[in-house]
Scaffold this motif. Structure first.
Motif, PDB file in Angstrom:
ATOM      1  N   THR A  83      49.536  31.241  37.058  1.00 13.82           N
ATOM      2  CA  THR A  83      49.939  31.428  38.448  1.00 13.82           C
ATOM      3  C   THR A  83      51.418  31.785  38.550  1.00 13.82           C
ATOM      4  O   THR A  83      51.814  32.643  39.353  1.00 13.82           O
ATOM      5  CB  THR A  83      49.635  30.165  39.263  1.00 13.82           C
ATOM      6  OG1 THR A  83      48.233  29.886  39.178  1.00 13.82           O
ATOM      7  CG2 THR A  83      50.032  30.331  40.717  1.00 13.82           C
ATOM      8  N   ALA A  84      52.234  31.148  37.719  1.00 11.93           N
ATOM      9  CA  ALA A  84      53.665  31.447  37.731  1.00 11.93           C
ATOM     10  C   ALA A  84      53.933  32.887  37.312  1.00 11.93           C
ATOM     11  O   ALA A  84      54.842  33.544  37.836  1.00 11.93           O
ATOM     12  CB  ALA A  84      54.410  30.478  36.814  1.00 11.93           C
ATOM     13  N   ALA A  85      53.136  33.397  36.383  1.00  8.02           N
ATOM     14  CA  ALA A  85      53.373  34.736  35.843  1.00  8.02           C
ATOM     15  C   ALA A  85      52.736  35.840  36.685  1.00  8.02           C
ATOM     16  O   ALA A  85      53.349  36.898  36.901  1.00  8.02           O
ATOM     17  CB  ALA A  85      52.844  34.823  34.408  1.00  8.02           C
ATOM     18  N   LEU A  86      51.517  35.616  37.173  1.00  7.74           N
ATOM     19  CA  LEU A  86      50.759  36.700  37.802  1.00  7.74           C
ATOM     20  C   LEU A  86      50.195  36.360  39.177  1.00  7.74           C
ATOM     21  O   LEU A  86      49.514  37.191  39.779  1.00  7.74           O
ATOM     22  CB  LEU A  86      49.605  37.129  36.880  1.00  7.74           C
ATOM     23  CG  LEU A  86      50.006  37.711  35.516  1.00  7.74           C
ATOM     24  CD1 LEU A  86      48.759  38.031  34.690  1.00  7.74           C
ATOM     25  CD2 LEU A  86      50.867  38.957  35.681  1.00  7.74           C
ATOM     26  N   GLY A  87      50.445  35.160  39.658  1.00  9.38           N
ATOM     27  CA  GLY A  87      49.909  34.780  40.962  1.00  9.38           C
ATOM     28  C   GLY A  87      48.547  34.123  40.836  1.00  9.38           C
ATOM     29  O   GLY A  87      48.053  33.856  39.737  1.00  9.38           O
ATOM     30  N   PRO A  88      47.900  33.861  41.964  1.00 11.12           N
ATOM     31  CA  PRO A  88      46.621  33.142  41.962  1.00 11.12           C
ATOM     32  C   PRO A  88      45.544  33.875  41.168  1.00 11.12           C
ATOM     33  O   PRO A  88      45.506  35.108  41.129  1.00 11.12           O
ATOM     34  CB  PRO A  88      46.250  33.079  43.451  1.00 11.12           C
ATOM     35  CG  PRO A  88      47.529  33.299  44.191  1.00 11.12           C
ATOM     36  CD  PRO A  88      48.354  34.203  43.330  1.00 11.12           C
ATOM     37  N   VAL A  89      44.669  33.092  40.559  1.00  6.93           N
ATOM     38  CA  VAL A  89      43.546  33.643  39.803  1.00  6.93           C
ATOM     39  C   VAL A  89      42.381  33.913  40.751  1.00  6.93           C
ATOM     40  O   VAL A  89      41.882  32.996  41.414  1.00  6.93           O
ATOM     41  CB  VAL A  89      43.110  32.676  38.682  1.00  6.93           C
ATOM     42  CG1 VAL A  89      41.830  33.151  38.014  1.00  6.93           C
ATOM     43  CG2 VAL A  89      44.232  32.546  37.642  1.00  6.93           C
ATOM     44  N   HIS A  90      41.963  35.166  40.833  1.00  8.91           N
ATOM     45  CA  HIS A  90      40.854  35.556  41.706  1.00  8.91           C
ATOM     46  C   HIS A  90      39.537  35.693  40.948  1.00  8.91           C
ATOM     47  O   HIS A  90      38.471  35.656  41.547  1.00  8.91           O
ATOM     48  CB  HIS A  90      41.150  36.899  42.375  1.00  8.91           C
ATOM     49  CG  HIS A  90      42.478  36.997  43.037  1.00  8.91           C
ATOM     50  ND1 HIS A  90      43.579  37.574  42.434  1.00  8.91           N
ATOM     51  CD2 HIS A  90      42.897  36.565  44.254  1.00  8.91           C
ATOM     52  CE1 HIS A  90      44.615  37.512  43.260  1.00  8.91           C
ATOM     53  NE2 HIS A  90      44.236  36.900  44.366  1.00  8.91           N
ATOM     54  N   ILE A  91      39.638  35.914  39.644  1.00 10.44           N
ATOM     55  CA  ILE A  91      38.466  36.186  38.808  1.00 10.44           C
ATOM     56  C   ILE A  91      38.558  35.296  37.576  1.00 10.44           C
ATOM     57  O   ILE A  91      39.572  35.305  36.868  1.00 10.44           O
ATOM     58  CB  ILE A  91      38.438  37.668  38.356  1.00 10.44           C
ATOM     59  CG1 ILE A  91      38.424  38.601  39.571  1.00 10.44           C
ATOM     60  CG2 ILE A  91      37.254  37.928  37.432  1.00 10.44           C
ATOM     61  CD1 ILE A  91      38.939  40.004  39.270  1.00 10.44           C
ATOM     62  N   LEU A  92      37.514  34.530  37.322  1.00 10.15           N
ATOM     63  CA  LEU A  92      37.454  33.672  36.141  1.00 10.15           C
ATOM     64  C   LEU A  92      36.277  34.090  35.288  1.00 10.15           C
ATOM     65  O   LEU A  92      35.146  34.183  35.783  1.00 10.15           O
ATOM     66  CB  LEU A  92      37.296  32.203  36.554  1.00 10.15           C
ATOM     67  CG  LEU A  92      36.973  31.216  35.430  1.00 10.15           C
ATOM     68  CD1 LEU A  92      38.123  31.124  34.429  1.00 10.15           C
ATOM     69  CD2 LEU A  92      36.638  29.831  36.012  1.00 10.15           C
ATOM     70  N   VAL A  93      36.542  34.338  34.010  1.00  8.48           N
ATOM     71  CA  VAL A  93      35.472  34.630  33.060  1.00  8.48           C
ATOM     72  C   VAL A  93      35.472  33.540  31.995  1.00  8.48           C
ATOM     73  O   VAL A  93      36.405  33.446  31.188  1.00  8.48           O
ATOM     74  CB  VAL A  93      35.624  36.012  32.405  1.00  8.48           C
ATOM     75  CG1 VAL A  93      34.442  36.288  31.483  1.00  8.48           C
ATOM     76  CG2 VAL A  93      35.750  37.102  33.462  1.00  8.48           C
ATOM     77  N   ASN A  94      34.445  32.706  32.020  1.00 10.78           N
ATOM     78  CA  ASN A  94      34.304  31.633  31.042  1.00 10.78           C
ATOM     79  C   ASN A  94      33.566  32.174  29.819  1.00 10.78           C
ATOM     80  O   ASN A  94      32.341  32.256  29.794  1.00 10.78           O
ATOM     81  CB  ASN A  94      33.528  30.456  31.655  1.00 10.78           C
ATOM     82  CG  ASN A  94      34.361  29.670  32.627  1.00 10.78           C
ATOM     83  OD1 ASN A  94      35.491  29.288  32.340  1.00 10.78           O
ATOM     84  ND2 ASN A  94      33.817  29.418  33.814  1.00 10.78           N
ATOM     85  N   ASN A  95      34.351  32.553  28.816  1.00 12.37           N
ATOM     86  CA  ASN A  95      33.820  33.207  27.626  1.00 12.37           C
ATOM     87  C   ASN A  95      33.986  32.380  26.359  1.00 12.37           C
ATOM     88  O   ASN A  95      33.262  32.587  25.381  1.00 12.37           O
ATOM     89  CB  ASN A  95      34.522  34.560  27.469  1.00 12.37           C
ATOM     90  CG  ASN A  95      34.149  35.277  26.198  1.00 12.37           C
ATOM     91  OD1 ASN A  95      32.992  35.637  25.986  1.00 12.37           O
ATOM     92  ND2 ASN A  95      35.128  35.489  25.324  1.00 12.37           N
ATOM     93  N   ALA A  96      34.917  31.443  26.347  1.00  4.01           N
ATOM     94  CA  ALA A  96      35.209  30.685  25.125  1.00  4.01           C
ATOM     95  C   ALA A  96      33.987  29.907  24.657  1.00  4.01           C
ATOM     96  O   ALA A  96      33.301  29.260  25.455  1.00  4.01           O
ATOM     97  CB  ALA A  96      36.375  29.728  25.377  1.00  4.01           C
ATOM     98  N   ALA A  97      33.730  29.974  23.355  1.00  6.03           N
ATOM     99  CA  ALA A  97      32.580  29.264  22.783  1.00  6.03           C
ATOM    100  C   ALA A  97      32.727  29.202  21.273  1.00  6.03           C
ATOM    101  O   ALA A  97      33.422  30.024  20.664  1.00  6.03           O
ATOM    102  CB  ALA A  97      31.274  29.979  23.147  1.00  6.03           C
TER     103      ALA A  97
END
Length: 254
Positions: A83-97
């Motif tokens: 958020t500090a770098a790019l602003g609010p997150v509008h899109i979340l992709v949960n890919n980690a596994a």
């Protein structure tokens, strides 16, 4: 009216597990659509920076943020930095596994908690961090990456199958609860995709042999998954709570 070539301009996407393979391809695809990208990696910053460089080459901003999504304190730090770098997150992709290959009776409690912690609990932590801002904005997209294993099952991966099945249950719950707030939530289910993967996790995998059982007779590419994600994020505003299978017809859903 002509469609915008960068329909996600002004949006920020956070992608977990974005250092390589499908995660990197999704970062490129969403960046090409105009989104700025938060590249999350667990610890390999060099891979993350390579993804970020590819994003910047497409004209979007990128920041690399390391953090283990299984740890809520790491996730909070990741979102604070994003958020500090790019602003609010509008899109979340949960890919980690993670996908270790282990017979059920050899899975220790630590193994079980590790696999579910990253793949399922990690998605929970990230969604809880992202969704309040999406609700405030009245717009948001959550994409959860599953796998064919979660729908068909597979030998020697009980913990992984549980994650991949559970992630779609999670999708449906969030879709119902947050649809009224302008947020769509979907699951993308890759089939056989050409990626770089640890040999010990896939000791019997043969792309050539498995392709014989796929109607289109070849594996998919990471771009096949990335383009599906882009469509759901940029254009699929009336699609939510769904599992979109991208597998060349190997597994047919009724």
């Amino acid at each position: 009216m002509a469609e915008s070539p960068r329909p996600l301009a002004g949006r920020t996407a956070l992608i977990t597990g974005a250092g390589r393979n499908i995660g990197r391809a999704m970062a490129r695809e969403l960046a090409a659509a105009g989104a700025d990208i938060v590249v999350n990696v667990r610890q390999n910053l060099a891979e993350g920076e390579q993804t970020a460089d590819e994003v910047r080459a497409l004209g979007s901003k990128a920041v690399v943020v390391a953090g283990d999504v299984s740890k809520v304190e790491d996730v909070r730090a990741v979102f604070d930095q994003a958020t500090a770098a790019l602003g609010p997150v509008h899109i979340l992709v949960n890919n980690a596994a993670v996908r270790p290959h282990q017979p059920f009776l050899e899975i220790s409690p630590e193994d079980w908690n590790w696999v579910l912690g990253i793949g399922l609990t990690g998605a929970f932590h990230c969604a809880q961090a992202a969704i309040p801002g999406m609700v405030e904005a009245g717009w948001g997209r959550v994409i959860n990456i599953s796998g064919r294993d979660g729908f068909s099952g597979i030998l020697n991966r009980a913990h992984g199958v549980t994650v991949k099945a559970g992630i779609h249950g999670f999708t449906k719950a969030l879709a119902l609860e947050f649809g009224p707030s302008g947020i769509t939530v979907n699951t993308v289910v890759p089939g056989l995709i050409h990626t770089t993967r640890p040999k010990e996790w896939y000791p019997t995998l043969s792309y050539e042999e498995r392709s014989k059982g796929i109607p289109v007779r070849h594996p998919g590419s990471v771009e096949d998954i990335a383009r599906t994600v882009r469509f759901l994020v940029a254009e699929g505003e009336y699609i939510t709570g769904q599992a979109v299978h991208v597998n060349g017809g190997e597994f047919l859903v009724t």
